[in-house]
Design an enzyme around this catalytic site. Structure first.
Site, PDB file in Angstrom:
ATOM      1  N   ALA A 122      30.224  34.603  29.076  1.00  0.00           N
ATOM      2  CA  ALA A 122      30.201  35.214  27.750  1.00  0.00           C
ATOM      3  C   ALA A 122      29.504  36.566  27.741  1.00  0.00           C
ATOM      4  O   ALA A 122      29.106  37.054  26.687  1.00  0.00           O
ATOM      5  CB  ALA A 122      29.527  34.272  26.758  1.00  0.00           C
ATOM      6  N   ASN A 190      22.902  30.549  29.793  1.00  0.00           N
ATOM      7  CA  ASN A 190      23.543  30.721  31.095  1.00  0.00           C
ATOM      8  C   ASN A 190      23.916  32.177  31.317  1.00  0.00           C
ATOM      9  O   ASN A 190      23.913  32.665  32.452  1.00  0.00           O
ATOM     10  CB  ASN A 190      24.780  29.823  31.185  1.00  0.00           C
ATOM     11  N   HIS A 220      25.107  39.196  22.318  1.00  0.00           N
ATOM     12  CA  HIS A 220      24.218  39.531  23.432  1.00  0.00           C
ATOM     13  C   HIS A 220      24.235  41.042  23.640  1.00  0.00           C
ATOM     14  O   HIS A 220      25.303  41.638  23.771  1.00  0.00           O
ATOM     15  CB  HIS A 220      24.670  38.850  24.730  1.00  0.00           C
TER      16      HIS A 220
END
Length: 269
Positions: A122, A190, A220
């Site tokens: 991601a 992760n 993010h």
């Protein structure tokens, strides 16, 4: 034209595993879905009506598969990782954060001729981070913002009694290094682990985690300062319908990583 297919095994059939399985069953040249390890075979047959392969345990997937994709609860990570690497296979972990506390697996892979292949997942910009790491990286930071529901139940949140219900404004719930943060958010970070491994390591990569009721996507932002470049990138991931902790792009990244193993043309570092 690919003459030999790589046999793929899936350990776990959660949101990511199910999407990967359906893509393989729909057809990816050079890849075949050979075996699946799940607790509920009846459910697996229900969501994958076209599946004609075998069901196996996590420990036996490597007996028939060239590549094993891990999508299990963290407690079961070594149950699939160790036998896969002992057999000299390709191990593709989705629970990337578990590598930080199971680093002996890298030595095992080297000893047995196996490989650990981490999908981008991601995040974005890992190619740039890896390239910058060939020179000197001075600093790497990551700020993660998720809807409160996506962080609910995380060990760090529970252990520290952090109330997420009814938040009206963003709340910073963690600040530290990636190594310090990942254990407290095993289902959320992760991407942070992958970033740290691509760059300057989990002890030098700084991390902030925010519960943010103003966002609807898992967001993010990474910032890198290196002797070759300075860059900042933000990705806003649409959560999966079944798991708000995981972005839809994670499954697509896994499929792309598998396709890259057999494609005659590979773009990116």
């Amino acid at each position: 034209m690919t003459t030999t297919e790589l046999k793929v095994g899936l350990a776990g059939l959660g949101g990511v595993g199910e999407a990967v399985a359906k893509a393989l069953l729909a057809g990816v040249p050079g890849l075949s879905l050979t075996a699946i390890a799940v607790r509920d075979e009846a459910r697996a047959r229900g969501v994958l009506p076209g599946y004609a392969g075998a069901f196996a345990s996590p420990a036996t997937l490597a007996e028939t598969c060239d590549v094993v994709v891990e999508g299990l609860p963290p407690a079961l990570f070594r149950e699939v990782a160790v036998p896969t690497l002992e057999a000299g296979r390709i191990f593709m972990p989705l629970s990337v954060g578990q590598l930080l506390t199971n680093w002996d697996l890298v030595a095992l892979a080297a000893d047995r001729g196996g490989r650990i292949l981490v999908p981008t997942g991601a995040l974005l910009g890992l190619d740039a981070v890896r390239a910058a790491a060939e020179g000197e990286i001075r600093s790497v930071s990551m700020v993660t913002r998720k809807p409160p529901a996506g962080l609910a139940g995380a060990p760090y949140v529970v252990e520290n009694g952090i109330a997420l219900e009814g938040l009206q404004e963003p709340l910073k719930i963690f600040s530290g290094t990636v190594r310090e943060g990942v254990p407290g958010f095993p289902a959320n970070l992760n991407v942070a682990a992958a970033l740290s491994l691509a760059g300057i390591g989990p002890d030098r990569t700084s991390l902030e985690v925010w519960a943010d009721p103003t966002v609807t996507r898992n967001t993010h932002t990474i910032s890198v300062d290196a002797d070759s470049a300075r860059f900042t990138m933000t990705i806003e991931n649409v959560p999966t319908q079944t798991n708000p902790r995981t972005g839809r792009i994670t499954a697509l990244s896994t499929i792309a990583a598998l396709r890259g193993l057999v494609s005659p043309l590979k773009i990116g570092t």
